[in-house]
Write a protein that holds these residues in place. Structure first.
Motif, mmCIF file in Angstrom:
data_model
loop_
_atom_site.group_PDB
_atom_site.id
_atom_site.type_symbol
_atom_site.label_atom_id
_atom_site.label_comp_id
_atom_site.label_asym_id
_atom_site.label_seq_id
_atom_site.Cartn_x
_atom_site.Cartn_y
_atom_site.Cartn_z
ATOM 1 N N PHE A 241 56.398 50.992 28.935
ATOM 2 C CA PHE A 241 56.576 50.517 27.559
ATOM 3 C C PHE A 241 58.060 50.421 27.199
ATOM 4 N N LEU A 242 58.831 51.458 27.530
ATOM 5 C CA LEU A 242 60.259 51.444 27.216
ATOM 6 C C LEU A 242 60.995 50.371 28.021
ATOM 7 N N SER A 243 60.545 50.125 29.254
ATOM 8 C CA SER A 243 61.176 49.078 30.070
ATOM 9 C C SER A 243 60.976 47.714 29.440
ATOM 10 N N TYR A 244 59.742 47.445 28.984
ATOM 11 C CA TYR A 244 59.477 46.170 28.322
ATOM 12 C C TYR A 244 60.257 46.055 27.011
ATOM 13 N N CYS A 245 60.359 47.152 26.291
ATOM 14 C CA CYS A 245 61.128 47.129 25.041
ATOM 15 C C CYS A 245 62.593 46.837 25.317
ATOM 16 N N LEU A 246 63.141 47.490 26.358
ATOM 17 C CA LEU A 246 64.544 47.290 26.708
ATOM 18 C C LEU A 246 64.790 45.854 27.160
ATOM 19 N N ALA A 247 63.861 45.328 28.003
ATOM 20 C CA ALA A 247 64.008 43.945 28.462
ATOM 21 C C ALA A 247 63.930 42.968 27.294
ATOM 22 N N SER A 248 63.052 43.242 26.325
ATOM 23 C CA SER A 248 62.927 42.357 25.157
ATOM 24 C C SER A 248 64.176 42.422 24.283
ATOM 25 N N CYS A 249 64.764 43.602 24.179
ATOM 26 C CA CYS A 249 65.966 43.743 23.351
ATOM 27 C C CYS A 249 67.132 42.939 23.910
ATOM 28 N N PHE A 250 67.254 42.892 25.231
ATOM 29 C CA PHE A 250 68.365 42.189 25.861
ATOM 30 C C PHE A 250 68.029 40.743 26.199
ATOM 31 N N SER A 251 66.819 40.283 25.828
ATOM 32 C CA SER A 251 66.434 38.906 26.134
ATOM 33 C C SER A 251 67.220 37.922 25.266
ATOM 34 N N PRO A 252 67.805 36.889 25.866
ATOM 35 C CA PRO A 252 68.530 35.890 25.070
ATOM 36 C C PRO A 252 67.587 34.923 24.363
ATOM 37 N N LEU A 253 66.295 34.990 24.653
ATOM 38 C CA LEU A 253 65.318 34.056 24.082
ATOM 39 C C LEU A 253 64.496 34.746 23.001
ATOM 40 N N SER A 254 63.984 33.949 22.087
ATOM 41 C CA SER A 254 63.074 34.479 21.078
ATOM 42 C C SER A 254 61.704 34.697 21.712
ATOM 43 N N PHE A 255 60.790 35.323 20.958
ATOM 44 C CA PHE A 255 59.477 35.659 21.505
ATOM 45 C C PHE A 255 58.710 34.414 21.935
ATOM 46 N N LEU A 256 58.647 33.402 21.053
ATOM 47 C CA LEU A 256 57.907 32.181 21.381
ATOM 48 C C LEU A 256 58.608 31.401 22.498
ATOM 49 N N HIS A 257 59.950 31.403 22.466
ATOM 50 C CA HIS A 257 60.696 30.712 23.527
ATOM 51 C C HIS A 257 60.457 31.388 24.876
ATOM 52 N N LEU A 258 60.341 32.710 24.867
ATOM 53 C CA LEU A 258 60.075 33.462 26.092
ATOM 54 C C LEU A 258 58.679 33.136 26.636
ATOM 55 N N ARG A 259 57.703 33.001 25.744
ATOM 56 C CA ARG A 259 56.359 32.620 26.172
ATOM 57 C C ARG A 259 56.354 31.215 26.757
ATOM 58 N N TYR A 260 57.120 30.312 26.124
ATOM 59 C CA TYR A 260 57.211 28.949 26.638
ATOM 60 C C TYR A 260 57.837 28.953 28.039
ATOM 61 N N TRP A 261 58.909 29.731 28.199
ATOM 62 C CA TRP A 261 59.579 29.801 29.501
ATOM 63 C C TRP A 261 58.632 30.341 30.573
ATOM 64 N N SER A 262 57.863 31.376 30.226
ATOM 65 C CA SER A 262 56.906 31.950 31.169
ATOM 66 C C SER A 262 55.844 30.928 31.564
ATOM 67 N N SER A 263 55.349 30.180 30.562
ATOM 68 C CA SER A 263 54.366 29.136 30.837
ATOM 69 C C SER A 263 54.954 28.040 31.715
ATOM 70 N N TYR A 264 56.212 27.670 31.442
ATOM 71 C CA TYR A 264 56.869 26.626 32.236
ATOM 72 C C TYR A 264 57.006 27.054 33.694
ATOM 73 N N VAL A 265 57.467 28.290 33.918
ATOM 74 C CA VAL A 265 57.654 28.781 35.293
ATOM 75 C C VAL A 265 56.329 28.785 36.049
ATOM 76 N N HIS A 266 55.266 29.213 35.360
ATOM 77 C CA HIS A 266 53.939 29.248 35.995
ATOM 78 C C HIS A 266 53.481 27.839 36.370
ATOM 79 N N ASN A 267 53.605 26.889 35.434
ATOM 80 C CA ASN A 267 53.168 25.519 35.704
ATOM 81 C C ASN A 267 54.042 24.854 36.767
#
Length: 314
Positions: free
Chosen positions: A195-221
């Motif tokens: 949980f703390l690892s995900y929180c830390l990764a989210s804090c340092f993410s340069p992308l917003s939450f929705l942008h991060l979901r879009y990026w994840s979807s793009y990489v998968h596709n």
């Protein structure tokens, strides 16, 4: 039909959770089989080693399998000896540790499940700790017990001790309780760490939450489309070589020429193939590929765009 598609979409959207649940069931089943079928506590001075082997060896095997089955492991390490900058790029040396940390977290899922289930069951821990004969440990465990406890603790796991039943039963319950406490502590530490690892990764993410979901979807596709294109491209490329060797494409009805390869050609494509560098930019993928390149160099080979049968497939 709509109901079936809804159910299918439900399972696809939750495939990760379903996969982890299935892994947990397999781990619980495997631990139970080990406990009932394979595990036999020796009730001797070997208790400690025997119990620890059954507790940690399957976890180590599952960890190695987790590394092996993760595609990121091979993406990270393939070719790293030839090109060390691939894993330690200039200006971003920590990239390796970040990616390897992600791989390790995924690989640790199965081992942690095994250790948690094994500790909650208590069989392996009870056998191992009953064989620990250090004076300090015996003094704590055998506190307020008869003198036989100091010499027969290793017999408690098998129920063969000459101690009174109340003492041996209490010792077994104490060891099992210690094992279960260790199991729950392990689960709690892992859950909090993840949980703390995900929180830390989210804090340092340069992308917003929705942008991060879009990026994840793009990489998968992108990966799915790349795999499909790889399959199609390699099939057409292999078809070109096979067509030249036999004079036609297998499965095609448009056969204008049946070619019988010579004995020398059969020998050229038979044997064990190794990836061989042709020049600075190209490699031989197989013996048939090597034969085709030599034929092309001799001017006896059609290019892909000149081959009517390959063009039809395109």
């Amino acid at each position: 039909m709509d109901g079936f598609q809804t159910v299918l979409k439900f399972f696809i959207d939750r495939k990760t959770a379903i996969g982890y649940s299935f892994m947990a069931l397999l781990t619980m089943g495997g631990e139970r089989v080990f406990s009932l079928v394979a595990f036999r506590c020796p009730c001797s001075g070997e208790n400690l080693r025997y119990g620890l082997v059954f507790l940690f060896s399957p976890a180590l095997v599952l960890l190695v399998i987790g590394y092996f089955l993760n595609n990121k492991t091979w993406k990270l390490f393939t070719g790293c000896w030839v090109n060390p900058r691939k894993i330690f790029p200039r200006g971003n040396v920590c990239h390796f540790f970040y990616v390897f940390g992600q791989i390790t977290l995924n690989a640790l899922v199965a081992p942690v499940m095994w250790l948690s289930v094994a500790l909650l069951n208590g069989t392996f821990y009870e056998c191992a700790m009953s064989g620990l004969d250090t004076p300090a440990y015996l003094k704590v465990v055998c506190n307020r017990k008869s003198e036989k406890c100091f010499g027969e603790l290793h017999m408690v796991a098998c129920g063969k001790s000459s101690m009174p039943f109340s003492e041996s039963d209490e010792l077994r319950r104490t060891l099992q309780a210690q094992s279960q406490v260790a199991g729950w502590l392990l689960i709690a530490v892992v859950v909090i760490t993840v949980f703390l690892s995900y929180c830390l990764a989210s804090c340092f993410s340069p992308l917003s939450f929705l942008h991060l979901r879009y990026w994840s979807s793009y990489v998968h596709n992108e990966q799915e489309l790349f795999d499909e294109a790889t399959e199609q491209h390699s099939r057409l490329y292999a078809m070109q070589h096979v067509r030249k060797f036999f004079g036609f494409v297998p499965g095609s009805e448009n056969v204008k020429e049946i070619r019988i390869p010579s004995l020398r050609e059969w020998q050229a494509i038979s044997g064990l193939a190794f990836l061989k560098q042709v020049d600075e930019e190209h490699y031989d993928y197989s013996l048939l590929h090597d034969w085709a390149l030599k034929e092309r160099a001799n001017g006896k080979y059609l290019k892909t765009d000149e081959d009517p049968l390959i063009k039809t497939q395109l």
